[in-house]
Design a protein around this motif. Sequence first.
Motif, PDB file in Angstrom:
ATOM      1  N   GLY A  75       0.775  -1.235   0.000  1.00 39.40           N
ATOM      2  CA  GLY A  75       0.000   0.000   0.000  1.00 39.40           C
ATOM      3  C   GLY A  75       0.804   1.281   0.000  1.00 39.40           C
ATOM      4  N   SER A  76       2.139   1.192   0.006  1.00 41.40           N
ATOM      5  CA  SER A  76       2.948   2.412  -0.032  1.00 41.40           C
ATOM      6  C   SER A  76       2.886   3.043  -1.423  1.00 41.40           C
ATOM      7  N   THR A  77       3.280   4.296  -1.509  1.00 43.41           N
ATOM      8  CA  THR A  77       3.239   5.004  -2.785  1.00 43.41           C
ATOM      9  C   THR A  77       4.425   4.592  -3.646  1.00 43.41           C
ATOM     10  N   PRO A  78       4.191   4.167  -4.875  1.00 39.62           N
ATOM     11  CA  PRO A  78       5.316   3.829  -5.763  1.00 39.62           C
ATOM     12  C   PRO A  78       6.222   5.038  -5.976  1.00 39.62           C
ATOM     13  N   VAL A  79       7.513   4.786  -6.123  1.00 42.57           N
ATOM     14  CA  VAL A  79       8.465   5.879  -6.305  1.00 42.57           C
ATOM     15  C   VAL A  79       8.762   6.076  -7.791  1.00 42.57           C
ATOM     16  N   ASP A  80       9.524   7.101  -8.084  1.00 39.29           N
ATOM     17  CA  ASP A  80       9.794   7.528  -9.462  1.00 39.29           C
ATOM     18  C   ASP A  80      10.911   6.660 -10.070  1.00 39.29           C
ATOM     19  N   THR A  81      10.568   5.464 -10.475  1.00 31.50           N
ATOM     20  CA  THR A  81      11.588   4.579 -11.051  1.00 31.50           C
ATOM     21  C   THR A  81      12.130   5.084 -12.385  1.00 31.50           C
ATOM     22  N   PRO A  82      11.353   5.785 -13.230  1.00 33.54           N
ATOM     23  CA  PRO A  82      11.970   6.345 -14.446  1.00 33.54           C
ATOM     24  C   PRO A  82      13.125   7.295 -14.136  1.00 33.54           C
ATOM     25  N   ALA A  83      12.987   8.110 -13.071  1.00 32.65           N
ATOM     26  CA  ALA A  83      14.089   8.997 -12.693  1.00 32.65           C
ATOM     27  C   ALA A  83      15.292   8.191 -12.221  1.00 32.65           C
ATOM     28  N   LEU A  84      15.036   7.090 -11.527  1.00 33.71           N
ATOM     29  CA  LEU A  84      16.124   6.233 -11.060  1.00 33.71           C
ATOM     30  C   LEU A  84      16.832   5.574 -12.238  1.00 33.71           C
ATOM     31  N   GLU A  85      16.080   5.109 -13.224  1.00 37.58           N
ATOM     32  CA  GLU A  85      16.680   4.504 -14.416  1.00 37.58           C
ATOM     33  C   GLU A  85      17.548   5.520 -15.154  1.00 37.58           C
ATOM     34  N   GLU A  86      17.076   6.757 -15.230  1.00 37.10           N
ATOM     35  CA  GLU A  86      17.873   7.789 -15.910  1.00 37.10           C
ATOM     36  C   GLU A  86      19.176   8.059 -15.168  1.00 37.10           C
ATOM     37  N   LEU A  87      19.128   8.063 -13.852  1.00 43.36           N
ATOM     38  CA  LEU A  87      20.343   8.277 -13.076  1.00 43.36           C
ATOM     39  C   LEU A  87      21.342   7.140 -13.310  1.00 43.36           C
ATOM     40  N   LEU A  88      20.857   5.909 -13.357  1.00 48.13           N
ATOM     41  CA  LEU A  88      21.728   4.779 -13.653  1.00 48.13           C
ATOM     42  C   LEU A  88      22.382   4.933 -15.015  1.00 48.13           C
ATOM     43  N   VAL A 140      32.701   5.081  -8.640  1.00 46.96           N
ATOM     44  CA  VAL A 140      31.680   6.076  -8.300  1.00 46.96           C
ATOM     45  C   VAL A 140      30.736   5.442  -7.292  1.00 46.96           C
ATOM     46  N   THR A 141      30.405   6.190  -6.242  1.00 44.77           N
ATOM     47  CA  THR A 141      29.406   5.740  -5.283  1.00 44.77           C
ATOM     48  C   THR A 141      28.430   6.878  -5.031  1.00 44.77           C
ATOM     49  N   LEU A 142      27.147   6.603  -5.209  1.00 42.26           N
ATOM     50  CA  LEU A 142      26.086   7.545  -4.859  1.00 42.26           C
ATOM     51  C   LEU A 142      25.295   6.902  -3.725  1.00 42.26           C
ATOM     52  N   GLU A 143      25.426   7.454  -2.503  1.00 47.63           N
ATOM     53  CA  GLU A 143      24.782   6.849  -1.338  1.00 47.63           C
ATOM     54  C   GLU A 143      24.521   7.899  -0.273  1.00 47.63           C
ATOM     55  N   PRO A 144      23.280   8.030   0.165  1.00 44.20           N
ATOM     56  CA  PRO A 144      22.107   7.380  -0.410  1.00 44.20           C
ATOM     57  C   PRO A 144      21.520   8.200  -1.549  1.00 44.20           C
ATOM     58  N   VAL A 145      20.766   7.504  -2.393  1.00 38.56           N
ATOM     59  CA  VAL A 145      19.931   8.157  -3.398  1.00 38.56           C
ATOM     60  C   VAL A 145      18.494   7.933  -2.956  1.00 38.56           C
ATOM     61  N   VAL A 146      17.826   9.008  -2.522  1.00 38.54           N
ATOM     62  CA  VAL A 146      16.461   8.897  -2.015  1.00 38.54           C
ATOM     63  C   VAL A 146      15.502   9.086  -3.193  1.00 38.54           C
ATOM     64  N   VAL A 147      14.774   8.028  -3.519  1.00 36.96           N
ATOM     65  CA  VAL A 147      13.851   8.058  -4.650  1.00 36.96           C
ATOM     66  C   VAL A 147      12.455   8.320  -4.105  1.00 36.96           C
ATOM     67  N   ALA A 148      11.907   9.461  -4.447  1.00 33.17           N
ATOM     68  CA  ALA A 148      10.609   9.881  -3.962  1.00 33.17           C
ATOM     69  C   ALA A 148       9.528   9.552  -4.999  1.00 33.17           C
ATOM     70  N   PRO A 149       8.258   9.738  -4.647  1.00 35.96           N
ATOM     71  CA  PRO A 149       7.209   9.523  -5.657  1.00 35.96           C
ATOM     72  C   PRO A 149       7.394  10.394  -6.910  1.00 35.96           C
ATOM     73  N   ARG A 150       7.993  11.563  -6.725  1.00 36.02           N
ATOM     74  CA  ARG A 150       8.329  12.401  -7.880  1.00 36.02           C
ATOM     75  C   ARG A 150       9.766  12.884  -7.715  1.00 36.02           C
ATOM     76  N   GLY A 151      10.646  12.397  -8.581  1.00 37.63           N
ATOM     77  CA  GLY A 151      12.036  12.810  -8.538  1.00 37.63           C
ATOM     78  C   GLY A 151      12.849  12.031  -7.524  1.00 37.63           C
ATOM     79  N   LEU A 152      14.122  12.394  -7.464  1.00 38.29           N
ATOM     80  CA  LEU A 152      15.032  11.751  -6.516  1.00 38.29           C
ATOM     81  C   LEU A 152      16.072  12.759  -6.060  1.00 38.29           C
ATOM     82  N   SER A 153      16.771  12.383  -4.985  1.00 38.97           N
ATOM     83  CA  SER A 153      17.805  13.254  -4.424  1.00 38.97           C
ATOM     84  C   SER A 153      19.040  12.428  -4.133  1.00 38.97           C
ATOM     85  N   VAL A 154      20.194  12.874  -4.677  1.00 40.20           N
ATOM     86  CA  VAL A 154      21.478  12.237  -4.389  1.00 40.20           C
ATOM     87  C   VAL A 154      22.062  12.952  -3.178  1.00 40.20           C
TER      88      VAL A 154
END
Length: 947
Positions: free
Chosen positions: A880-893, A909-923
């Motif tokens: 029941g949680s809100t799905p996150v913005d996986t397209p933004a995560l794929e683009e970052l990869l 390269v290490t990006l940690e943490p990358v917080v993936v929100a319902p809209r967008g993400l934050s490195v």
Amino acid sequence: MQSASDRHEYPAHWEADVVLRDGGTARIRPITVDDADRLVSFYEQVSDESKYYRFFAPYPRLSAKDVHRFTHHDFVDRVGLAATVGGEFIATVRYDRIGADGMAASAPADEAEVAFLVQDAHQGRGVASALLEHIGAVARERGIRRFAAEVLPANVKMIKVFTDAGYTQKRSFEDGVVRLEFDLEPTDRSLAVQYAREQRAESRSVQRLLTPGSVAVVGVGRTPGGVGRSVLGNIRDYGFKGRLYAVNKAFPDEQKELDGIPAHRSVRDIDGPVDLAVVAVPAEQVPEVVAECGAHGVQGLVVLSAGYAESGPEGRERQRELVRHARAYGMRIIGPNAFGIINTSQEVRLNASLAPEAPRPGRIGLFAQSGAIGIALLSRLHRRGAGVTGETGVSTFVSSGNRADVSGNDVLQYWYDDPHTDVVLMYLESIGNPRKFTRLARRTAAAKPLVVVQGAGTAPQGHAVRATRLPHTTVSALLRQAGVIRVDTITELVDTGLLLARQPLPTGPKVAILGNSESLGLLTYDACVAEGLRPSTPLDLTTAAAPEDFHVALARALADDACDAVIVTAIPAVGEGSAGDAALAEALRSAAEQVPGKPVLVVHVELGGLAEALSAATSTAPQAASGPPAIRADHPFRALDRLRATPAPAEPPADETRDRLIPAYPAAERAVRALADAVQYAQWRREAAEPGKVPESLDAAIDEKGAAALIDGLLTRGQGLTLGSEETCELLGTYGIQVHRALPATSADAAVQAAATLGYPVALKATAPHLRHRADLGGVRLDLADEEQLRRAYAELTELFGTPDELRPVVQGMAPRGVDTVIRAVIDPAAGAVLSFGLAGAASQLLGDTAHRLIPVTDREAATLIRSIRTAPLLFGWRGSTPVDTPALEELLLRVSRLVDDHPEVVAVTLEPVVVAPRGLSVLGASVRLAPPPARDDLGPRTLPAY
């Protein structure tokens, strides 16, 4: 030979062994002042026509001045390479650096004239093409970017060498001479040409070993027994179609035969060519045998002798010398410490092995590094390849032993286009060159299934190859990405191999289950669920089911569009005659024949003494008097032998790609696991047919030149450099990767000032190595809404963990809530660049829940990467949680992949943490390490592993 040059020391790293087009080998090395006599002798064996093509005029002999010029090089502006066999030149190439006026020059001039000369007897073997690759690599190393060559129009062969190389070219014609100019920077086409030539050459080198016209067994004992005598008998008894010779220097002069086979004291005494020598003498006698074989023109060796790298440092050096000695004569080696080779083709019929049972002919290629595992695999295929499962056998078998020369990569090159092999099974104790194996495996798996049991061993003893630093599990994941079917045991290897050799690939994971046992059906159902398949409710036909009931149920299941495969569970009938079971076999066969595009498997239960009886039934070897009784021809379970769509001849026709046999398994989980492997492989095949791409939309936010300039400037400060926070943010920013700003907080007041700059709410984090990314230890305070809360949090951190100098605290603006993830990229010296993804946190680290892909990554691979971890449901709305913005995560990869692929100096390269929100993400955190990249073997000229 390796004397100092005019300006540089002898470049020993330019020496290399190469496989030529016809499968033979040659050694390429720099020409030195010590080669004057070899050069003169070589030139005397070149035809007048070839000399004319080289010098544009009659040139019968070389003057003393010519010899001096062609043997004195500075290894920078003037370089000469020679291809040698048996220590003698068979071809030469040289370049001379020139300036814009065409005259001799030095750096920074980046153009050179190149010229070849190949002995007529060796033309057509691909020698010039191999030399061009190596002289091109040498030139690039010395700062030369372009070659020019002047060729007479009639010299069609040499023009073809240049034009077929795949480089960007410019051609002109003036004064009766064709002038070719081409850049030396590798292109997609030049790499494709190089890989195609590599495949043809290495495939041909293995083919020469597996399809000899004549074989000499060296070290045949005069009395029965012993390795040599056993192999000789196996070759003879299997019906070898070529000429066979027995060799032992201890044979009396008057002995001319041994067991009806011509006998000789030396290979040199054999009247006629010898294609393959099987060597079974003590290790200290092998060098003498190699020299005799080389002098006689033997094409390849299978060395069964032990006492090499497996025995310690002395044996390792003995093994290196063996390979150097054999390659000097153009011979390839299987072994040493090998178990042997087998080719079941009716045109060859070669069993040069110690196998106690000759395998049945079939369409499975089998490779094993270990002799013991090789015996076990052959035995299991022999046992499972008959009886309840019909007849399935081996096309070719190679046991490489120490694999000092011929490796799994070479045999894979052969099987790729071998029309007699449909499925490849490999037992690999280690993978010496993961980058190359992955490339070859991807190509092979696109054409035919490749099933691998991979041990966790080290690189083969004696090889001078880079060892991978990647964990065993990561290498396994990369193999699966390349289409390899990874299994854990040799039992699974045989189970999966038999299914793939006999049945079509399933089009999906939907499985129908039917049979005459409810409990066995439920066990099969549970196994399917555990393996990620989608089974339907088992159809229980009851124990009273007649063969007609099985036929109707199977035909209905196969015709159903909601079914991709069928598993039939059968409890053997008790008390019925053979007629009833024969009817069942015919019922299943005829139903499967109606829908040939879907796989069918049988799970049978062994009752009473059935296990022993089936074991006896599935072997064609003579039964010992104390063994279990043989099954009569009219036994009921003999009917299962005939679960097949068409009768199988002793060897399938060359144009038959799949003999439709129904495999049977003694346990539900084994059948289901094999089917799951086939489902995953079929899915990979479908995806590989439409590979993804890197979206062009990324280019708008990527400044490749700016990143290159920044990296070049940073590397002037040191060879290995971990970037600071601001430098990391600047470099990642050139590829559109924005890192959430963090400001240092060396004191409480500095923390308050940083928060005022960023704006509340903020987070306070300790970045000391032992606390970094460890929220579970209390080194992070979140959602600090004002100055009072910030000062209180700062005081708590310093009280609990130490001074600000020890904590290295930073203040960072709060990012939108989401799922914490980790992205890493690393360049491994053996496997290449690898991109990894997983969720952040101790649980994922503890479970090793990380997925990996080779760089460069496509959009399809980025999408599958984030979905392949076990905790992926957390990204897609779990519970029941809100799905996150996986397209933004794929683009970052994709952006991280592009950065590492474009700039190999970015080694981590290490990006940690990358917080993936319902809209967008934050490195929220990032680190980058720069270093000179490891050499790319796959971008250089073709070479065999060095010794």
